[in-house]
Design an enzyme around this catalytic site. Structure first.
Site, PDB file in Angstrom:
ATOM      1  N   TYR A 186      65.011  11.467  -6.479  1.00  5.98           N
ATOM      2  CA  TYR A 186      64.355  12.598  -7.152  1.00  5.98           C
ATOM      3  C   TYR A 186      64.395  12.460  -8.675  1.00  5.98           C
ATOM      4  CZ  TYR A 186      63.642  15.798  -3.175  1.00  5.98           C
ATOM      5  OH  TYR A 186      63.201  16.407  -2.048  1.00  5.98           O
ATOM      6  N   ASP A 269      68.123   7.364  10.039  1.00  2.62           N
ATOM      7  CA  ASP A 269      67.190   7.502  11.170  1.00  2.62           C
ATOM      8  C   ASP A 269      67.941   7.931  12.424  1.00  2.62           C
ATOM      9  OD1 ASP A 269      68.464   5.035  11.085  1.00  2.62           O
ATOM     10  OD2 ASP A 269      66.741   3.875  11.790  1.00  2.62           O
ATOM     11  N   ASP A 293      67.378  16.425   1.889  1.00  3.01           N
ATOM     12  CA  ASP A 293      66.199  17.284   1.923  1.00  3.01           C
ATOM     13  C   ASP A 293      65.624  17.303   3.330  1.00  3.01           C
ATOM     14  OD1 ASP A 293      64.004  18.829   0.925  1.00  3.01           O
ATOM     15  OD2 ASP A 293      62.792  16.993   0.897  1.00  3.01           O
ATOM     16  N   ASP A 297      66.196  20.316   6.591  1.00  2.00           N
ATOM     17  CA  ASP A 297      65.086  21.000   7.255  1.00  2.00           C
ATOM     18  C   ASP A 297      65.186  20.842   8.776  1.00  2.00           C
ATOM     19  OD1 ASP A 297      63.870  21.871   4.890  1.00  2.00           O
ATOM     20  OD2 ASP A 297      61.863  21.308   5.568  1.00  2.00           O
TER      21      ASP A 297
HETATM   22  C1  IPM Z   1      64.225  21.998  -1.043  1.00  2.00           C
HETATM   23  C2  IPM Z   1      62.787  21.822  -1.414  1.00  2.00           C
HETATM   24  C3  IPM Z   1      62.726  21.208  -2.793  1.00  2.00           C
HETATM   25  C4  IPM Z   1      63.357  19.839  -2.696  1.00  2.00           C
HETATM   26  C5  IPM Z   1      61.344  21.125  -3.425  1.00  2.00           C
HETATM   27  C6  IPM Z   1      60.658  22.462  -3.441  1.00  2.00           C
HETATM   28  C7  IPM Z   1      61.398  20.537  -4.804  1.00  2.00           C
HETATM   29  O1  IPM Z   1      62.123  21.081  -0.449  1.00  2.00           O
HETATM   30  O2  IPM Z   1      64.947  22.698  -1.768  1.00  2.00           O
HETATM   31  O3  IPM Z   1      64.641  21.443  -0.024  1.00  2.00           O
HETATM   32  O4  IPM Z   1      62.706  18.870  -2.303  1.00  2.00           O
HETATM   33  O5  IPM Z   1      64.543  19.723  -3.040  1.00  2.00           O
HETATM   34 MG    MG Z   2      63.311  20.676   1.287  1.00  2.00          MG
END
Ligand code: IPM
Ligand code: MG
Length: 403
Positions: A186, A269, A293, A297
């Site tokens: 990032y 993975d 990230d 999710d």
């Molecule tokens: C998160 C989001 C952010 C990230 C984006 C919105 C920049 O996906 O907080 O997980 O990738 O860190």
């Molecule tokens: Mg995210």
């Protein structure tokens, strides 16, 4: 600043400000010590100054619920809040042309903690990447130096059937993803666009970690694992990436200071697969920025709704950044449909990790639990036989539980 006021001439001054997971423990013992030293009865009132960043989309709606809940829960524990609102993301782009105005970062830095809702929306999706709302968030993380992102994924018994996975797979899931937040691909340089030797246009980023960057996130993760179930899984891609080989080496080295914690290593993975296959095998996960990230999710969906998950981003000292994992949900913004519970749970994480205020944190979490027990649900977690409510009503129900 955290202040302690007294009703007598004995004035307690507790100036050290706890800000990390380590600090949280320190804060508790410090207050106990201070109370012991005070020979006279004191009013234990404290005031925390919080920067409020409602951001975009459903942000302002859910933030309203969280600040109201904080005020009521705080009052019960002699805690007062000073809230200062500032602009970030699309709201800041509209007002000032940039996603993170200098003034916002200054306000954040001079407060005790930052509570953020969510940023982004269709309106700003076509802007060049440097001007998009997301840059505001990345700038905040970097500007506050909050390198450790704590993303819990806990399956609540009341919501177990809201998961898209089978009950027998997700039942008992309680994972903490510790994501490195201010390094990796990032932020790595070089990055940008260019032209390769064949004259073709290219885009590139750099995934890079220094040893100190890995060491500090590993220490936070081991410390958290130690306070949980004592198991840490470090996730990387060391079979391919040099950056991951260095990561694995350093985590193994830092482990020597945390030998009571059980350490395992997993390729990213495989980790993605194992999270879906048998999530209960995980306790604490530590990983880099982009892997975290993605995995956070994935982990969030084990719980049924991303709308339920809070997060904390902390540094070694200074204000942390507390925000729900979900986004700004522009599709339902302004319609009183948003689920404010992740925002309230983020406020609870702030009370626990920033201030060591366990009682207030626990009260907020209990209120969330109680309204779910009573069968109230927002649309995103609605199930047959439950009572569907909007954001405002959910807030009122929470406040009633907190009274
Ligand atoms: C998160 C989001 C952010 C990230 C984006 C919105 C920049 O996906 O907080 O997980 O990738 O860190
Ligand atoms: Mg995210």
């Amino acid at each position: 600043m955290m202040t302690t006021t007294t009703t007598t001439s004995a004035r307690l001054s507790v100036s050290a400000k706890p800000s990390s997971t380590f600090g949280a423990t320190k804060a508790v013992s410090m207050r106990r010590g201070a109370a012991k030293r005070a020979a006279v009865r004191v009013y234990a009132g404290k005031k925390y100054n919080i920067t409020i960043l409602p951001g975009d989309g459903i942000g302002p709606e859910i933030m309203k619920v969280a600040t109201a809940a904080l005020e009521v829960a705080g009052k019960k524990n002699d805690i007062e809040f000073g809230f200062t609102e500032a602009l970030v993301g699309g709201a800041a782009i509209d007002a000032h042309g940039v996603p993170l105005p200098d003034e916002t970062l200054e306000i954040c830095k001079s407060s005790d903690a930052v509570l953020l809702a969510a940023i982004g929306g269709y309106k700003w999706d076509t802007l060049p990447s440097a001007q998009r709302p997301e840059q505001g968030l990345l700038g905040l993380r970097a500007g506050l130096g909050v390198f450790a992102n704590l993303r819990p994924a806990t399956v609540l018994p009341q919501l177990i059937d809201a998961s898209t996975l089978r009950r027998d797979v997700v039942e008992g899931t309680d994972i903490m993803v510790v994501r490195e937040l201010t390094g990796g691909i990032y932020f790595g340089k070089p990055k940008g666009f260019g032209v390769n030797e064949a004259g073709e246009r290219i885009g590139y980023n750099t995934m890079v970690y220094s040893e100190p960057e890995v060491d500090r996130i590993a220490k936070v993760a081991f410390d958290i694992a130690r306070k949980r179930n004592g198991r840490l899984c470090s996730v990387e891609k060391a079979n391919v990436l040099e950056v991951s080989q260095l990561w694995k080496e350093r985590v193994t080295e830092v482990h020597k200071d945390f030998s009571d914690v059980e350490l395992s290593h997993m390729y990213v993975d495989n980790a993605a697969m194992q999270l879906i296959r048998r999530p209960t095998q995980f306790d604490t996960i530590v990983t880099g920025n982009i892997f975290g990230d993605i995995l956070s999710d994935a982990a969030s969906m084990l719980t049924g709704s991303i709308g339920m998950l809070p997060s904390a981003a902390i540094g070694l000292d200074g204000p942390g950044l507390y925000e729900p994992v979900h986004g700004s949900a522009p599709d339902i913004a302004g319609q009183d449909k948003a689920n404010p519970l992740a925002q309230v749970l983020s406020a609870a994480m702030m009370m626990r990790y920033q201030f060591g205020e366990e009682a207030t944190a626990a009260a907020l979490e209990k209120a969330v639990n109680d309204v779910l027990d009573d069968g109230y649900r927002t649309g995103d977690i609605m199930q047959e036989g439950m009572k569907q409510v909007g954001c405002v009503k959910m807030g009122e129900l929470l406040l009633a539980k907190l009274q």
